[in-house]
Design a protein around this motif. Structure first.
Motif, mmCIF file in Angstrom:
data_model
loop_
_atom_site.group_PDB
_atom_site.id
_atom_site.type_symbol
_atom_site.label_atom_id
_atom_site.label_comp_id
_atom_site.label_asym_id
_atom_site.label_seq_id
_atom_site.Cartn_x
_atom_site.Cartn_y
_atom_site.Cartn_z
ATOM 1 N N MET A 86 0.846 -1.202 0.000
ATOM 2 C CA MET A 86 0.000 0.000 0.000
ATOM 3 C C MET A 86 0.884 1.256 0.000
ATOM 4 O O MET A 86 1.970 1.240 0.585
ATOM 5 C CB MET A 86 -0.913 0.016 1.227
ATOM 6 C CG MET A 86 -2.045 -1.029 1.152
ATOM 7 S SD MET A 86 -3.186 -0.925 2.541
ATOM 8 C CE MET A 86 -2.140 -1.552 3.844
ATOM 9 N N PRO A 87 0.398 2.332 -0.649
ATOM 10 C CA PRO A 87 1.189 3.574 -0.732
ATOM 11 C C PRO A 87 1.494 4.152 0.651
ATOM 12 O O PRO A 87 0.691 4.033 1.582
ATOM 13 C CB PRO A 87 0.288 4.511 -1.551
ATOM 14 C CG PRO A 87 -0.657 3.611 -2.266
ATOM 15 C CD PRO A 87 -0.878 2.446 -1.350
ATOM 16 N N LYS A 88 2.643 4.768 0.748
ATOM 17 C CA LYS A 88 3.048 5.393 2.003
ATOM 18 C C LYS A 88 3.433 6.847 1.741
ATOM 19 O O LYS A 88 4.049 7.159 0.721
ATOM 20 C CB LYS A 88 4.226 4.628 2.600
ATOM 21 C CG LYS A 88 4.665 5.169 3.951
ATOM 22 C CD LYS A 88 5.651 4.252 4.637
ATOM 23 C CE LYS A 88 6.979 4.216 3.910
ATOM 24 N NZ LYS A 88 8.005 3.445 4.670
ATOM 25 N N ILE A 89 3.043 7.723 2.658
ATOM 26 C CA ILE A 89 3.401 9.136 2.549
ATOM 27 C C ILE A 89 4.896 9.268 2.832
ATOM 28 O O ILE A 89 5.371 8.914 3.918
ATOM 29 C CB ILE A 89 2.596 9.997 3.541
ATOM 30 C CG1 ILE A 89 1.091 9.900 3.240
ATOM 31 C CG2 ILE A 89 3.042 11.453 3.467
ATOM 32 C CD1 ILE A 89 0.212 10.640 4.235
ATOM 33 N N THR A 90 5.609 9.754 1.833
ATOM 34 C CA THR A 90 7.058 9.907 1.997
ATOM 35 C C THR A 90 7.476 11.353 2.252
ATOM 36 O O THR A 90 8.566 11.609 2.747
ATOM 37 C CB THR A 90 7.792 9.371 0.749
ATOM 38 O OG1 THR A 90 7.236 9.978 -0.427
ATOM 39 C CG2 THR A 90 7.637 7.859 0.650
ATOM 40 N N LYS A 91 6.602 12.295 1.901
ATOM 41 C CA LYS A 91 6.947 13.703 2.146
ATOM 42 C C LYS A 91 5.690 14.567 2.103
ATOM 43 O O LYS A 91 4.795 14.351 1.293
ATOM 44 C CB LYS A 91 7.957 14.205 1.112
ATOM 45 C CG LYS A 91 8.421 15.646 1.396
ATOM 46 C CD LYS A 91 9.642 16.037 0.582
ATOM 47 C CE LYS A 91 9.387 16.042 -0.901
ATOM 48 N NZ LYS A 91 10.527 16.655 -1.665
ATOM 49 N N ILE A 92 5.632 15.555 2.999
ATOM 50 C CA ILE A 92 4.594 16.593 2.971
ATOM 51 C C ILE A 92 5.330 17.921 3.073
ATOM 52 O O ILE A 92 5.988 18.193 4.082
ATOM 53 C CB ILE A 92 3.598 16.456 4.143
ATOM 54 C CG1 ILE A 92 2.883 15.106 4.106
ATOM 55 C CG2 ILE A 92 2.575 17.604 4.093
ATOM 56 C CD1 ILE A 92 1.970 14.865 5.291
ATOM 57 N N GLU A 93 5.242 18.733 2.030
ATOM 58 C CA GLU A 93 5.972 20.005 2.031
ATOM 59 C C GLU A 93 5.038 21.179 1.797
ATOM 60 O O GLU A 93 4.050 21.075 1.075
ATOM 61 C CB GLU A 93 7.066 19.996 0.964
ATOM 62 C CG GLU A 93 6.555 19.932 -0.452
ATOM 63 C CD GLU A 93 7.688 19.997 -1.481
ATOM 64 O OE1 GLU A 93 8.862 19.882 -1.106
ATOM 65 O OE2 GLU A 93 7.358 20.158 -2.683
#
Length: 267
Positions: free
Chosen positions: A1-8
């Motif tokens: 499943m997709p994973k959040i790798t960055k929030i900018e």
């Protein structure tokens, strides 16, 4: 499943963020979406949750568009809906945005009607009927329209209507009856009731200079006579000339006198 790798944070808008899944840019979200779903780095996002995030972000986009649109002036529900439709917001999201705007009092039809009433009374020469039509066109409910039209009628001073009638009268020339007719028509077209229009007209002096009217009758007689003589002659010509001048508001006796003075007779 997709994973959040960055929030900018976005460079041009500090309240919007770029969301990356598995190292790839996925979408832009606003701060409300970020907080609602408690999004953070390394969080695994299931497909169903991602769909909810996308739907909510679409709704938030609609909210932001609506708020910006409402920031310029007061708007009705119909106006906001039309603007959101042009911005390609989905029907489901539009209804959610409308509900939000009502809840936060960004849309208030009573306030809208009150504001428009004050603006029109203070800055225009229009009467209640034009005000009523404007409210109807932007989708204000009939009960609100009827309520505020009554207030409009009560608050608009007769003196203001008299001033409008005077301005119209100054632009009209011709027999008294015709000028009165044109002034009445002008007031009705500007949205005043027949009763108010007649009250305003009763305050005016329609008396006209006799010499000026005599000259005007002479000019109209020449125009009408020359026009009618292309189709008629003899007594029919005179009769048609008289009929045309009477339709313009001139009295029969005045027309007869002017015809005789001009060497034209219906005898």
């Amino acid at each position: 499943m997709p994973k959040i790798t960055k929030i900018e944070v976005q460079k041009k808008n500090k309240e919007r963020f770029n969301l990356f899944l598995d190292g790839e840019f996925e979408m832009g979200i606003d701060i409300d979406t970020l907080v609602k779903f408690n999004l953070k780095k390394d969080q695994v996002v299931e497909a169903a949750e991602m769909e909810q995030i996308q739907k909510y972000e679409h709704y938030r986009l609609g909210v932001n568009i609506a708020i910006q649109y409402l920031s310029y002036k007061k708007r009705t529900e119909k106006e906001v809906r039309q603007h959101l439709e042009k911005s390609e917001i989905s029907d489901v999201a539009i209804q959610q945005v409308i509900d939000y705007c009502y809840k936060e009092k960004y849309i208030n039809h009573n306030d809208y009607a009150e504001s428009l009433k004050n603006t029109m009374i203070n800055t225009t020469d229009k009467g209640p009927e034009v005000y009523k039509q404007k409210l109807y066109q932007v989708g204000v409910e009939p009960n609100i329209i009827n309520h505020f039209v009554t207030i409009y009628e009560e608050e608009q001073p007769l003196e203001a209507v008299v001033n409008v009638a005077q301005k119209i009268m100054k632009t009209k020339k011709g027999p008294e009856s015709k000028v009165k007719q044109k002034v009445l028509q002008g007031l009705i077209q500007k949205g005043y009731s027949m009763e108010v229009a007649n009250q305003a007209m009763s305050e005016l002096d329609f008396t006209q200079d006799e010499a000026m009217m005599d000259d005007l009758l002479q000019r109209d007689l020449e125009k009408v006579y020359n026009k009618q003589r292309r189709k008629h002659d003899g007594q029919m010509l005179v009769m048609k000339t008289i009929e045309s001048l009477m339709r313009k508001g001139y009295k029969y006796d005045k027309i007869k006198d002017k015809l005789e003075e001009s060497g034209i007779s219906d005898e």
